[in-house]
Design an enzyme around this catalytic site. Structure first.
Site, short mmCIF file in Angstrom:
data_model
loop_
_atom_site.label_atom_id
_atom_site.label_comp_id
_atom_site.label_asym_id
_atom_site.label_seq_id
_atom_site.Cartn_x
_atom_site.Cartn_y
_atom_site.Cartn_z
N GLY A 295 36.25 -3.29 119.02
CA GLY A 295 36.33 -2.91 117.92
C GLY A 295 35.49 -3.77 116.72
O GLY A 295 35.63 -3.56 115.50
N GLY B 40 32.19 -3.22 122.59
CA GLY B 40 31.09 -2.32 122.86
C GLY B 40 29.86 -2.15 121.97
O GLY B 40 28.78 -2.86 122.08
N ARG B 41 30.24 -1.59 120.81
CA ARG B 41 29.46 -1.38 119.78
C ARG B 41 28.55 -2.74 119.37
O ARG B 41 27.33 -2.81 119.10
CB ARG B 41 30.30 -0.84 118.59
CG ARG B 41 29.26 -0.56 117.51
CD ARG B 41 30.07 -0.07 116.18
NE ARG B 41 31.26 0.61 116.29
CZ ARG B 41 31.06 2.03 116.48
NH1 ARG B 41 30.22 2.63 116.18
NH2 ARG B 41 32.50 2.65 116.69
N CYS C 218 19.84 23.94 116.28
CA CYS C 218 20.13 24.98 115.46
C CYS C 218 21.33 24.96 114.92
O CYS C 218 22.53 25.49 115.37
CB CYS C 218 19.93 26.40 116.45
SG CYS C 218 18.32 26.89 116.36
N TYR D 207 26.91 4.26 121.11
CA TYR D 207 27.53 5.61 121.16
C TYR D 207 26.30 6.59 120.62
O TYR D 207 26.47 7.56 119.91
CB TYR D 207 28.55 5.76 120.40
CG TYR D 207 29.54 4.78 120.74
CD1 TYR D 207 30.54 4.89 121.96
CD2 TYR D 207 29.94 3.67 120.01
CE1 TYR D 207 31.26 4.24 122.17
CE2 TYR D 207 31.00 2.74 120.41
CZ TYR D 207 31.54 2.80 121.35
OH TYR D 207 32.35 1.92 121.66
N TYR E 189 31.27 12.01 112.46
CA TYR E 189 31.88 11.12 111.62
C TYR E 189 31.40 10.95 110.36
O TYR E 189 31.84 10.17 109.69
CB TYR E 189 31.85 9.45 112.30
CG TYR E 189 32.23 9.55 113.85
CD1 TYR E 189 33.47 9.73 114.38
CD2 TYR E 189 31.28 9.17 114.60
CE1 TYR E 189 33.65 9.87 115.65
CE2 TYR E 189 31.22 8.97 115.92
CZ TYR E 189 32.69 9.22 116.71
OH TYR E 189 32.85 9.02 118.00
N ARG F 129 26.52 11.23 115.85
CA ARG F 129 27.56 10.52 114.97
C ARG F 129 27.59 10.70 113.49
O ARG F 129 28.48 10.96 112.90
CB ARG F 129 27.35 9.04 115.17
CG ARG F 129 27.53 8.15 116.56
CD ARG F 129 27.50 6.98 116.60
NE ARG F 129 28.63 6.40 116.09
CZ ARG F 129 28.92 5.78 114.88
NH1 ARG F 129 27.79 5.76 113.99
NH2 ARG F 129 30.15 5.30 114.62
C1 PLP Z 1 39.88 0.40 125.06
C2 PLP Z 1 38.83 0.18 124.41
N1 PLP Z 1 38.10 -1.00 124.55
C3 PLP Z 1 36.67 -1.17 123.73
C4 PLP Z 1 36.32 -0.15 123.45
C5 PLP Z 1 35.12 -0.74 122.43
O1 PLP Z 1 34.97 -0.52 121.19
P1 PLP Z 1 34.00 -0.86 120.17
O2 PLP Z 1 32.73 -0.11 120.63
O3 PLP Z 1 34.33 -0.48 118.95
O4 PLP Z 1 33.68 -2.49 120.49
C6 PLP Z 1 37.03 0.89 122.87
C7 PLP Z 1 36.38 1.94 122.15
O5 PLP Z 1 36.77 2.01 120.83
C8 PLP Z 1 38.14 1.23 123.66
O6 PLP Z 1 38.60 2.21 123.36
N1 LYS Z 2 32.16 6.87 120.00
C1 LYS Z 2 32.61 6.36 118.49
C2 LYS Z 2 33.69 5.25 118.61
C3 LYS Z 2 34.78 5.45 119.78
C4 LYS Z 2 34.88 4.18 120.57
C5 LYS Z 2 35.53 4.31 121.82
N2 LYS Z 2 37.09 4.26 121.85
C6 LYS Z 2 31.62 5.96 117.67
O1 LYS Z 2 30.55 6.61 117.76
O2 LYS Z 2 31.61 5.29 116.99
#
Ligand code: PLP
Ligand code: LYS
Length: 443
Positions: free
Chosen positions: A248, A292-293, A361, A390, A334, A330
């Site tokens: 997150g 992740g992000r 389209c 993402y 969002y 995205r």
């Molecule tokens: C359980 C879990 N772990 C990790 C992540 C990775 O989150 P982020 O990409 O915001 O770091 C997510 C996605 O939000 C998640 O659902």
């Molecule tokens: N996919 C989303 C966030 C979800 C994260 C996965 N739990 C994004 O692009 O921001």
């Protein structure tokens, strides 16, 4: 213009990433093209690991592969010593095919199918993050059938609402994920997990949301989870050896986004954990996180070619690129904002404001509503920043548009890590039933 990682503007006024002139990348690989700044991804991985090393806590940093999962990315993650979080058989398969060590793979998801569980059991992955009671029973039964005892964490929803988009916040009570802490479900889950002979309960997991810019939510989550651990010890005599605080950690997409250095999040989590545990004389658990992000987001840039434009006097000027919501859903999903630059004329002063449309389209297929640019011409290259997380991962074939290629760039070298989809990829799984065959041209 904010330039991420190794990005810079070279003497010709072209955007350069990882020492590669993107106009050359466009010629070699075509557009749209996802460009990943490998040095920046590695830097992030090292920052997370180093921050934990400083805390002295036992730890695992598990890259949340949902953000961007390819075999090359799994290899890089492995090389940097991280663990890997997967949420589907497809991600698991990718990791295993890339030779990622199974014992460092954690399996997430709120509806793991029996086949997915069997695949993960056969691979001997390191840990299952159990989301609900049905899964717990199923996992225990399937593990028992295989004569295995598997490590589990229980995903709990701590009741912390992260300040982020409602579709990407997950820690609040009203969420499809996990065992609720506030109403006693999480406690029952611990009791049940301890009673399953083929599950080895390591501890609990909490993920409060995504794109978070402050440490307060993480601190609150640690306090709630630690208080729960202390309650479990008092009532059941069981201590957790692992606490996982999820991912997150926010990144910069546009001006006004204020991400913290990743070490600051880690330090805050560690401080909160250490002080809570010390106070309660609780043995310090191993801390896991799942970025992740923040591992890949701002290391990614998408390169497009501008095609048509449409000027509506007094309203706006649209320019259209040869991609859009199919490679970056995205903004449509969002309302996400992005910054971009004309990559072949990056040192020219902006003279107009345009809205960047995709080619699908769909009126909602917009990438950026207001972008300052020099006068745009057909054939210009547009580079959209911070598209590493993402984007490829959520790309689609809507309108049967082929997914772009992905290149890793580093030290002046570009390596193709995902080939552009071919027309055969597009029709690859199609079949024409016998009764429809007569007029068919092929297949
Ligand atoms: C359980 C879990 N772990 C990790 C992540 C990775 O989150 P982020 O990409 O915001 O770091 C997510 C996605 O939000 C998640 O659902
Ligand atoms: N996919 C989303 C966030 C979800 C994260 C996965 N739990 C994004 O692009 O921001």
């Amino acid at each position: 213009m904010f330039l991420h990682g190794t990005s810079r503007i070279n003497a010709e006024g072209h955007l350069e990433i990882g020492g590669c002139d993107v106009t050359e990348l466009a010629k070699e690989f075509g557009t749209p093209l996802y460009i990943v700044d490998e040095a920046l991804v590695r830097q992030r991985a090292r920052e997370f690991m180093e921050a934990f090393r400083k805390t002295g806590l036992r730890h695992q940093v598990a890259y949340a592969s949902k953000a961007f999962c390819t075999m090359a990315m799994c290899r890089l993650t492995e090389e940097e010593g991280l663990s890997l979080d997967v949420v589907s058989d497809g991600e698991l398969y990718t990791a295993l095919q890339a030779g990622f060590p199974a014992e460092r793979i954690h399996f997430h998801g709120n509806n793991k199918t029996p086949d997915e569980i069997l695949m993960a059991l056969d691979a001997n992955i390191g840990c299952f993050v159990v989301d609900n009671f049905i899964e717990m029973q199923l996992l225990n039964t399937l593990a028992s059938d295989k004569g295995k005892r598997v490590n589990v964490l229980l995903r709990i929803t701590p009741g912390v609402e992260a300040h982020t988009h409602e579709y990407i916040s997950t820690g609040q009570q009203d969420s499809k994920f996990g065992f609720d802490l506030g109403n006693g479900t999480a406690f029952r889950a611990v009791e049940q997990a301890l009673a399953q002979s083929n599950l080895k309960l390591l501890g609990v997991h909490s993920h409060i949301g995504s794109q978070i810019f402050e440490v307060e939510g993480f601190r609150m989550a640690v306090e709630k989870v630690a208080a729960f651990a202390i309650e479990v010890r008092a009532k059941l005599g069981e201590t957790f050896s692992v606490i996982n605080l999820g991912g997150g950690f926010g990144i910069r997409y546009v001006e006004g986004d204020t991400p913290l250095p990743v070490g600051t999040y880690v330090q805050a989590i560690a401080d909160a954990m250490i002080s809570t545990c010390l106070e309660a004389d609780y043995p310090l658990p191993e801390i896991w996180i799942e970025p992740g992000r923040s591992m890949v987001g701002d290391a990614g840039t998408t390169l497009y070619t501008v095609g048509t434009s449409k000027h509506i006097p007094g309203v706006r000027k649209y320019i259209a690129v040869n991609g859009g919501m199919t490679d970056n859903p995205r903004p449509a999903l969002y309302g996400s904002k992005y910054e971009a630059v004309l990559a072949n004329r990056a040192n020219e002063a902006p003279t107009e404001v345009v809205s960047v449309a995709g080619k699908a389209c769909e009126s909602g297929d917009m990438l950026i509503w207001d972008l300052n640019v020099p006068e745009v011409r057909s054939g210009d290259l547009l580079a959209v920043f911070s598209t590493g997380a993402y984007n490829y991962a959520m790309a689609s074939n809507y309108n049967r548009i082929r997914r772009p290629a992905v290149v890793f760039v580093k030290d002046g070298k570009a390596d193709l890590v995902v080939a552009r989809e071919s027309f055969d990829d597009i029709i690859g799984n199609d079949m024409i039933p016998e009764r429809l065959r007569k007029q068919a041209v092929s297949k």
